[in-house]
Structures are given as structure tokens and as C-alpha cells.
Design a protein around this motif. Structure first.
Motif, PDB file in Angstrom:
ATOM      1  N   PHE A  89      -8.270  -7.865  -3.225  1.00 42.95           N
ATOM      2  CA  PHE A  89      -7.258  -7.117  -3.956  1.00 42.95           C
ATOM      3  C   PHE A  89      -7.659  -6.883  -5.405  1.00 42.95           C
ATOM      4  O   PHE A  89      -7.208  -5.915  -6.025  1.00 42.95           O
TER       5      PHE A  89
ATOM      6  N   SER B 224      -7.301  -3.210  -6.321  1.00 43.78           N
ATOM      7  CA  SER B 224      -6.408  -2.742  -7.374  1.00 43.78           C
ATOM      8  C   SER B 224      -7.129  -1.878  -8.394  1.00 43.78           C
ATOM      9  O   SER B 224      -6.513  -1.051  -9.081  1.00 43.78           O
TER      10      SER B 224
ATOM     11  N   HIS C 223       0.800  -1.220   0.000  1.00 46.44           N
ATOM     12  CA  HIS C 223       0.000   0.000   0.000  1.00 46.44           C
ATOM     13  C   HIS C 223       0.833   1.270   0.000  1.00 46.44           C
ATOM     14  O   HIS C 223       0.308   2.360  -0.270  1.00 46.44           O
TER      15      HIS C 223
ATOM     16  N   PHE D 241       5.073  -4.581  -9.012  1.00 41.97           N
ATOM     17  CA  PHE D 241       4.201  -5.740  -9.260  1.00 41.97           C
ATOM     18  C   PHE D 241       4.814  -7.005  -8.653  1.00 41.97           C
ATOM     19  O   PHE D 241       4.127  -7.781  -7.972  1.00 41.97           O
TER      20      PHE D 241
ATOM     21  N   THR E 131      -0.725  -4.220  -5.751  1.00 43.06           N
ATOM     22  CA  THR E 131      -1.978  -4.908  -5.420  1.00 43.06           C
ATOM     23  C   THR E 131      -2.394  -5.856  -6.536  1.00 43.06           C
ATOM     24  O   THR E 131      -3.004  -6.888  -6.280  1.00 43.06           O
ATOM     25  N   ILE E 132      -2.050  -5.511  -7.786  1.00 41.85           N
ATOM     26  CA  ILE E 132      -2.316  -6.438  -8.889  1.00 41.85           C
ATOM     27  C   ILE E 132      -1.461  -7.691  -8.726  1.00 41.85           C
ATOM     28  O   ILE E 132      -1.929  -8.816  -8.929  1.00 41.85           O
TER      29      ILE E 132
ATOM     30  N   ALA F 181      -1.352   0.947  -7.952  1.00 43.13           N
ATOM     31  CA  ALA F 181      -2.079  -0.319  -7.980  1.00 43.13           C
ATOM     32  C   ALA F 181      -1.205  -1.497  -8.383  1.00 43.13           C
ATOM     33  O   ALA F 181      -1.619  -2.646  -8.219  1.00 43.13           O
TER      34      ALA F 181
END
Length: 402
Positions: free
Chosen positions: A356, A360, A38, A117, A66-67, A63
Motif C-alpha cells: 500500500f 498509495s 479502492h 483516510f 490507501t495511505i 489515495a
């Protein structure tokens, strides 16, 4: 059967001190992962103002981890069910640290997205494994409190990110700020290696299949759905409260980050409180419905007061942060208890994947909504999701087990 009668593996094989030390290690692991997952949301002001990205583009960067989490949670849960919690925590935190180092060393925006990522994909390991440590080592009548403590890790991690990453990024740049989650994950890995032991599991006869809890009824699926709806206002507030304070209220990044950090601490304490409440009332889902209704009211009031430019809107951001994170521990515990020791890793992975997946999507979509409608309207729209969630909580099905 009641919550106190749910089948469980023996828990009296380690000392009380060791059990609580493993809870502390699990909490730190989840907190460090939360900073990594986060934390990039608090790079949005720097990405927007210095790098020239739109809010939607900066939200996409935020994001990225979170992806990564979303795509790997079930896989980590599968590994947890087979290789054990300790293996997954150490492997995942180690890989997160390596990806964090890569993100802190790159100056390319595309590579930054890729490394974030990968960091999120590795950090997903703590969601299933550290939760199973708590469920496996604590008896049912103490799990609500224990899981509430463990679940406070996420808002604490977000609070640490808010007070550190935003300030470091503002003063020293994005790369310097990314060392914060990287160092946190390295320290968490060392503590987990020192104290975590795989919890005991009931004997399983070789070749005997374990019943799939998803085929028995819709209980788990409904919990997943409710959690998806409740995560929308949570990520909305997490991602844009700081930006709102800076852009609309004229606060400095340091002051805004400090307020967000205080709100996250309040949210962490709220998770402990609702966890203890669930132990006291013998239900995870009645308090979950109460939280959904409270989130509806709070987000609606936040939208209204923000539209009217009232000072109380700042206080409501703190309240909204507290309320919108309070549900996670309740849902997490309910899923683990219903899924059982041989399915909880995958069930918790599915739970967090669903969350998520929604989470995301929130930063870029909310960035678009804010650009078109403004912050107040976006906050007010956030109230619709918990409003829909409240009647979907399967309280009656839980009572049927009593």
C-alpha cells in the motif's frame, strides 16, 4: 520440508461446512474493505470533470484510504497476533462503517480526504485478520486454493466499485456513491460476527520467545520487495483504466465501469487458478515468477497498442487487469506459511504495508506521468517493475526447504 510438511495447528476442530463458511465471511470482509479502499479511484472522473481537480489532485483524494491502510496494517497485525482474528475483523469493519458514514455525509473536500483516510485505516484490519482465518483453518495442501478464493475478494471488490461507484457518482454525486462501500462493510461485519471463530494455534510455553523470522534469512524481505514492484502496474491499471477508456476511447462511465468490472472478475478467477496451480506444483514462488514475467509482457503490449490507438488495447486492459492481480495470493500465502502462527499477523501487515505504500503513491505519480507523457507511455513504464521483480523472487530459497 515441502509445503505439505509445514508445521500447522490442528484444523479438524470444525466441520467442513463451517470452515468454508468462514472462508466466505473472510472473502466478503476483504471484498467490502476493497470497495472502501479502492472505490475512491472511481471518483476520479467526477472529481476531475465536475469539481475541477487536476488528475494529480484527484489521484491524491483516491489515495487517501490507501495511505490510511499503509499506516495501520502492522498495528492491526500486532493486535491480531494478540487478540485474535474475530476481534480484529469485527472492530475494524465496525470502525470502517462509521468512517464511511462520515465520508458520505460530508460535502467538504478536506473532510472527505480525512474521512476516507480513517476509513482506509480501519479497513486495513481485514488484510491481516481475514488472511489468518484462512491460513489457520485450512491445511497446507488446500491453502493455495483457499487463499486464492479469499484473495479474489480484492478484484471483486474493485469490480463492484467500478460498476457502482463510477455510475452513482456520475448520476447522483460523490456523497451518494460513498454509501456503496459503507453498506458493504456493515453487511460484512454482520456475517463475520455470525460465523468467524478464531483458528487454533500451537501451544506456546509462557515466557518462551518466538523466533523472529526476519532475522533468520532474507526470504520474507525479498517477498515484500517483489510484491512492492508488482503492485505498481496493478494500481496503475486499477486507477486509470476507466479514465483512459472515458477520455481517450470516448466510452461512457457506465460502459467503462462495466468493462473494468468484468476485468476484475477475470482477475478474481485468475487468483483462484494460480492458487490451485501452486498447490499442484508444490510451490508458491515458481508461479509467482511466471506471473511477474506475464505482467511484463502484457503491460509492454498495452503501452504499445495504446500508443498506436489499436482496438486490441481495450482487450489488453482486461488481460493486464487479470495478470497484475494474480500474484497477491501467492505472495500472501508464502508470507503466512514462512512467518508461522505467532508472527503471521505482523508479517502480513508488513507485506500489505509495503504494497500500500507503493500503491498509495501510484495514483498521484501516475497522474503526473500521464499529464506529461500520456497514457500509453505510463502503461509501458509499468512494464519495468515486474521485469525487475521476476529475478528477485526467492525460488531457490523455497526449493532449499524441500
Amino acid at each position: 520440508m515441502s509445503l505439505r510438511q509445514l508445521p500447522t495447528a490442528p484444523v479438524r476442530t470444525v466441520s467442513t461446512a463451517r470452515r468454508w463458511s468462514m472462508l466466505a465471511a473472510s472473502t466478503l470482509a476483504q471484498a467490502a474493505a476493497a470497495v472502501m479502499i479502492h472505490g475512491p479511484a472511481f471518483l476520479i472522473p467526477t472529481l476531475h470533470e465536475r469539481e475541477g481537480l487536476s488528475l494529480a489532485e484527484a489521484g491524491l483524494v483516491a489515495a487517501a484510504p490507501t495511505i490510511g491502510v499503509m499506516l495501520t496494517l502492522v498495528a492491526w497485525g500486532w493486535v491480531t497476533d494478540r487478540r485474535g482474528e474475530r476481534f480484529v475483523m469485527l472492530t475494524g469493519l465496525g470502525a470502517t462503517t462509521l468512517a464511511g458514514i462520515a465520508s458520505a455525509l460530508t460535502e467538504s473536500l478536506p473532510l472527505l480526504v480525512v474521512t476516507l483516510f480513517l476509513a482506509g485505516a480501519a479497513a486495513a484490519s481485514t488484510n491481516a485478520a481475514s488472511g489468518r482465518v484462512v491460513v489457520g483453518w485450512f491445511p497446507p495442501q488446500r491453502r493455495g486454493l483457499a487463499m486464492g478464493i479469499r484473495q479474489m475478494a480484492q478484484p471483486i471488490g474493485v469490480g463492484v466499485a467500478a460498476i457502482s461507484i463510477a455510475v452513482v457518482a456520475d448520476g447522483h454525486g460523490i456523497q451518494a456513491a460513498l454509501w456503496v462501500p459503507t453498506v458493504a462493510c456493515a453487511l460484512a461485519a454482520l456475517l463475520a460476527a455470525a460465523v468467524v471463530i478464531d483458528p487454533p494455534r500451537p501451544e506456546r510455553t509462557a515466557g518462551t520467545p518466538v523466533a523472529n523470522p526476519y532475522r533468520q534469512d532474507s526470504f520474507l524481505a525479498r517477498i515484500h520487495g517483489v510484491s512492492v514492484l508488482l503492485v505498481v502496474p496493478q494500481f496503475l491499471v486499477w486507477s486509470f483504466a476507466l479514465v483512459w477508456l472515458v477520455q481517450e476511447r470516448g466510452w461512457s462511465p457506465a460502459a467503462a465501469g462495466s468493462l473494468v468490472a468484468v476485468a476484475q472478475v477475470a482477475g478474481a478467477l485468475g487468483r483462484i487458478a494460480v492458487g490451485q496451480l501452486s498447490d499442484m506444483v508444490g510451490s508458491r514462488l515458481r508461479p509467482l515468477r511466471w506471473v511477474a514475467l506475464a505482467a511484463t509482457v502484457t503491460m509492454a503490449l498495452l503501452g504499445l497498442t495504446a500508443a498506436l490507438d489499436l482496438a486490441v488495447a481495450v482487450l489488453l486492459v482486461v488481460v493486464a487487469t487479470l495478470v497484475t492481480v494474480a500474484d497477491n495470493g501467492l505472495a500472501f500465502t508464502a508470507v503466512a506459511e514462512r512467518a508461522g502462527p505467532f508472527w503471521s499477523g505482523r508479517a502480513l501487515g508488513a507485506q500489505n504495508t509495503a504494497q500500500f505504500l507503493a500503491g498509495s503513491a501510484v495514483p498521484p505519480l501516475a497522474g503526473l506521468a500521464i499529464g506529461e507523457l500520456g497514457y500509453a507511455a505510463a502503461f509501458a513504464l509499468g512494464a519495468l517493475f515486474p521485469l525487475v521483480a521476476a529475478p528477485l523472487v526467492p525460488v531457490r530459497e523455497e526449493r532449499a526447504l524441500s
